[in-house]
Design a protein around this motif. Structure first.
Motif, PDB file in Angstrom:
ATOM      1  N   ARG A  27      15.895  -1.937  68.830  1.00  0.00           N
ATOM      2  CA  ARG A  27      15.657  -2.201  67.413  1.00  0.00           C
ATOM      3  C   ARG A  27      14.344  -3.006  66.986  1.00  0.00           C
ATOM      4  N   ARG A  28      13.974  -4.057  67.974  1.00  0.00           N
ATOM      5  CA  ARG A  28      13.188  -4.995  67.694  1.00  0.00           C
ATOM      6  C   ARG A  28      11.730  -4.215  67.694  1.00  0.00           C
ATOM      7  N   HIS A  29      11.502  -3.302  68.879  1.00  0.00           N
ATOM      8  CA  HIS A  29      10.231  -3.023  69.207  1.00  0.00           C
ATOM      9  C   HIS A  29      10.063  -1.693  69.029  1.00  0.00           C
ATOM     10  N   TRP A  30      10.845  -0.523  68.661  1.00  0.00           N
ATOM     11  CA  TRP A  30      10.496   0.791  68.608  1.00  0.00           C
ATOM     12  C   TRP A  30       9.594   1.129  67.874  1.00  0.00           C
ATOM     13  N   GLN A  31       9.454   0.582  66.482  1.00  0.00           N
ATOM     14  CA  GLN A  31       8.530   0.879  65.610  1.00  0.00           C
ATOM     15  C   GLN A  31       6.915   0.393  65.827  1.00  0.00           C
ATOM     16  N   SER A  32       6.768  -0.341  67.096  1.00  0.00           N
ATOM     17  CA  SER A  32       5.551  -0.681  67.387  1.00  0.00           C
ATOM     18  C   SER A  32       4.775   0.548  67.878  1.00  0.00           C
ATOM     19  N   LEU A  33       5.591   1.468  68.424  1.00  0.00           N
ATOM     20  CA  LEU A  33       4.869   2.890  68.958  1.00  0.00           C
ATOM     21  C   LEU A  33       4.316   3.609  67.917  1.00  0.00           C
ATOM     22  N   GLY A  34       4.630   3.495  66.681  1.00  0.00           N
ATOM     23  CA  GLY A  34       3.917   4.156  65.393  1.00  0.00           C
ATOM     24  C   GLY A  34       4.171   5.572  65.741  1.00  0.00           C
ATOM     25  N   LEU A  35       5.386   6.189  66.001  1.00  0.00           N
ATOM     26  CA  LEU A  35       5.796   7.697  66.177  1.00  0.00           C
ATOM     27  C   LEU A  35       5.804   8.279  64.522  1.00  0.00           C
ATOM     28  N   HIS A  37       7.492  10.660  62.011  1.00  0.00           N
ATOM     29  CA  HIS A  37       8.731  11.054  61.619  1.00  0.00           C
ATOM     30  C   HIS A  37       8.746  12.676  61.987  1.00  0.00           C
ATOM     31  N   GLY A  38      10.091  12.700  62.651  1.00  0.00           N
ATOM     32  CA  GLY A  38      10.208  13.943  63.330  1.00  0.00           C
ATOM     33  C   GLY A  38       9.907  14.157  65.042  1.00  0.00           C
ATOM     34  N   GLN A  58      16.540   7.468  62.834  1.00  0.00           N
ATOM     35  CA  GLN A  58      15.010   7.044  62.495  1.00  0.00           C
ATOM     36  C   GLN A  58      14.240   8.168  62.123  1.00  0.00           C
ATOM     37  N   GLY A  59      14.805   9.100  62.088  1.00  0.00           N
ATOM     38  CA  GLY A  59      14.033  10.313  61.909  1.00  0.00           C
ATOM     39  C   GLY A  59      13.565  11.405  63.207  1.00  0.00           C
ATOM     40  N   HIS A  60      14.172  10.926  64.374  1.00  0.00           N
ATOM     41  CA  HIS A  60      13.733  11.570  65.596  1.00  0.00           C
ATOM     42  C   HIS A  60      14.497  12.725  65.863  1.00  0.00           C
ATOM     43  N   SER A  61      13.754  13.681  66.686  1.00  0.00           N
ATOM     44  CA  SER A  61      14.728  14.618  67.476  1.00  0.00           C
ATOM     45  C   SER A  61      14.818  13.773  68.750  1.00  0.00           C
ATOM     46  N   VAL A  62      16.029  14.119  69.331  1.00  0.00           N
ATOM     47  CA  VAL A  62      16.317  13.435  70.584  1.00  0.00           C
ATOM     48  C   VAL A  62      16.773  14.640  71.663  1.00  0.00           C
ATOM     49  N   ASN A 110      11.411  20.691  83.679  1.00  0.00           N
ATOM     50  CA  ASN A 110      10.219  21.255  83.738  1.00  0.00           C
ATOM     51  C   ASN A 110       9.278  20.836  82.852  1.00  0.00           C
ATOM     52  N   ARG A 111       7.884  21.230  82.960  1.00  0.00           N
ATOM     53  CA  ARG A 111       7.026  20.999  81.685  1.00  0.00           C
ATOM     54  C   ARG A 111       7.481  21.398  80.183  1.00  0.00           C
ATOM     55  N   ALA A 112       7.852  22.704  80.565  1.00  0.00           N
ATOM     56  CA  ALA A 112       8.015  23.523  79.158  1.00  0.00           C
ATOM     57  C   ALA A 112       9.456  22.918  78.552  1.00  0.00           C
ATOM     58  N   ASP A 113      10.360  22.179  79.217  1.00  0.00           N
ATOM     59  CA  ASP A 113      11.537  21.633  78.628  1.00  0.00           C
ATOM     60  C   ASP A 113      11.117  20.549  77.798  1.00  0.00           C
ATOM     61  N   VAL A 114      10.032  19.842  78.301  1.00  0.00           N
ATOM     62  CA  VAL A 114       9.656  18.437  77.605  1.00  0.00           C
ATOM     63  C   VAL A 114       8.261  18.530  76.793  1.00  0.00           C
ATOM     64  N   ALA A 115       7.754  19.553  76.600  1.00  0.00           N
ATOM     65  CA  ALA A 115       6.458  19.842  76.229  1.00  0.00           C
ATOM     66  C   ALA A 115       6.163  19.295  74.849  1.00  0.00           C
ATOM     67  N   ASP A 116       7.385  19.264  74.129  1.00  0.00           N
ATOM     68  CA  ASP A 116       7.297  19.169  72.618  1.00  0.00           C
ATOM     69  C   ASP A 116       7.698  17.518  72.584  1.00  0.00           C
ATOM     70  N   CYS A 117       7.840  16.819  73.503  1.00  0.00           N
ATOM     71  CA  CYS A 117       8.240  15.310  73.417  1.00  0.00           C
ATOM     72  C   CYS A 117       7.177  14.410  73.427  1.00  0.00           C
ATOM     73  N   GLN A 118       7.059  13.612  72.396  1.00  0.00           N
ATOM     74  CA  GLN A 118       5.959  12.636  72.081  1.00  0.00           C
ATOM     75  C   GLN A 118       6.147  11.327  72.607  1.00  0.00           C
ATOM     76  N   ALA A 119       7.442  11.120  73.199  1.00  0.00           N
ATOM     77  CA  ALA A 119       7.753   9.780  73.530  1.00  0.00           C
ATOM     78  C   ALA A 119       8.873   9.810  74.625  1.00  0.00           C
ATOM     79  N   ILE A 120       9.091   8.583  75.426  1.00  0.00           N
ATOM     80  CA  ILE A 120      10.294   8.538  76.146  1.00  0.00           C
ATOM     81  C   ILE A 120      10.837   7.170  76.045  1.00  0.00           C
ATOM     82  N   TYR A 121      11.987   7.018  76.099  1.00  0.00           N
ATOM     83  CA  TYR A 121      12.893   5.805  75.886  1.00  0.00           C
ATOM     84  C   TYR A 121      13.719   5.729  77.305  1.00  0.00           C
TER      85      TYR A 121
END
Length: 220
Positions: A27-35, A37-38, A58-62, A110-121
């Motif tokens: 809650r406190r720090h996620w927004q600091s990543l500046g991702l 929407h989507g 928050q508008g992300h795809s998970v 594999n790489r194709a599975d996460v190719a559209d991931c902009q972030a990791i939590y």
């Protein structure tokens, strides 16, 4: 520690690692990543974490990855959601709205599975693994994630000799040693949490227990 260990934990409902609230560091720090929407977020070893629903809000795809099918089914059922179920390679895939969970072995990603991931939590993956497996996890993660990805990492740090994990101690030096080749790392918060609310750790003999939250910024 192997697949059977975690399957037993879920079958016996031995899931003390599961939080019944949104992680406060998230809650406190996620927004600091500046991702934007989507943006798509990878959540390894996600269990039935409430954090995934919060990220979706928050508008992300998970994209969660979880070994236990019971955990995945519980996640959707506890929200009154009926997930669409399909099969993708070695995974059974559960999907509802912007939330998707791959049920299976994280190391099969594999790489194709996460190719559209902009972030990791990562709140529960790194600290769930013993030393040798942590190295394998990090190496696999770095081999498949897009180079421009960013992230939030939450760890526990304590004298490992005082308690056998999981959860395992992951010190700041290890975080920098394994992850600094990909990310600029910033320690956002370190908190001493060895108190009555964590009485189980006191009973197990710990004299120190710190929670640490790191921001991972892309070097590209």
């Amino acid at each position: 520690m192997d697949e059977a260990f975690w399957q037993r934990r879920w079958t016996r409902n031995e899931i003390g690692f599961h939080l019944n609230e949104i992680n406060p560091y998230l809650r406190r720090h996620w927004q600091s990543l500046g991702l934007a929407h989507g943006s798509r977020v990878l959540v390894p070893l996600c269990g039935k974490s409430l954090d995934m629903a919060w990220l979706a809000d928050q508008g992300h795809s998970v994209l969660g990855v979880e070994l236990s099918e019971r955990a995945v089914e519980d996640f959707f059922a506890e929200r009154g959601l009926v997930a669409d179920v399909s099969v993708h390679d070695k995974f059974k895939v559960f999907r509802s709205g912007s939330m998707e969970i791959f049920c299976g072995d994280f190391f099969a990603l594999n790489r194709a599975d996460v190719a559209d991931c902009q972030a990791i939590y990562d709140r529960a993956a790194l600290i769930a693994m013993p030393d040798g497996m942590r190295q394998r996890y990090v190496e696999h993660l770095l081999s498949i994630l897009p180079p421009s990805s960013v992230g939030l990492l939450i760890t526990l740090d304590y004298p490992q000799e005082q308690m056998a994990g999981p959860p395992f101690a992951v010190g700041e030096d290890e975080v920098y040693r394994w992850l600094s080749s990909r990310w600029n790392i910033e320690l956002l918060e370190r908190a001493n949490v060895l108190d009555e609310s964590n009485w189980k750790f006191l009973q197990r003999g710990l004299t120190r227990l710190d929670e640490c939250c790191y921001r991972l910024d892309s070097r590209e």
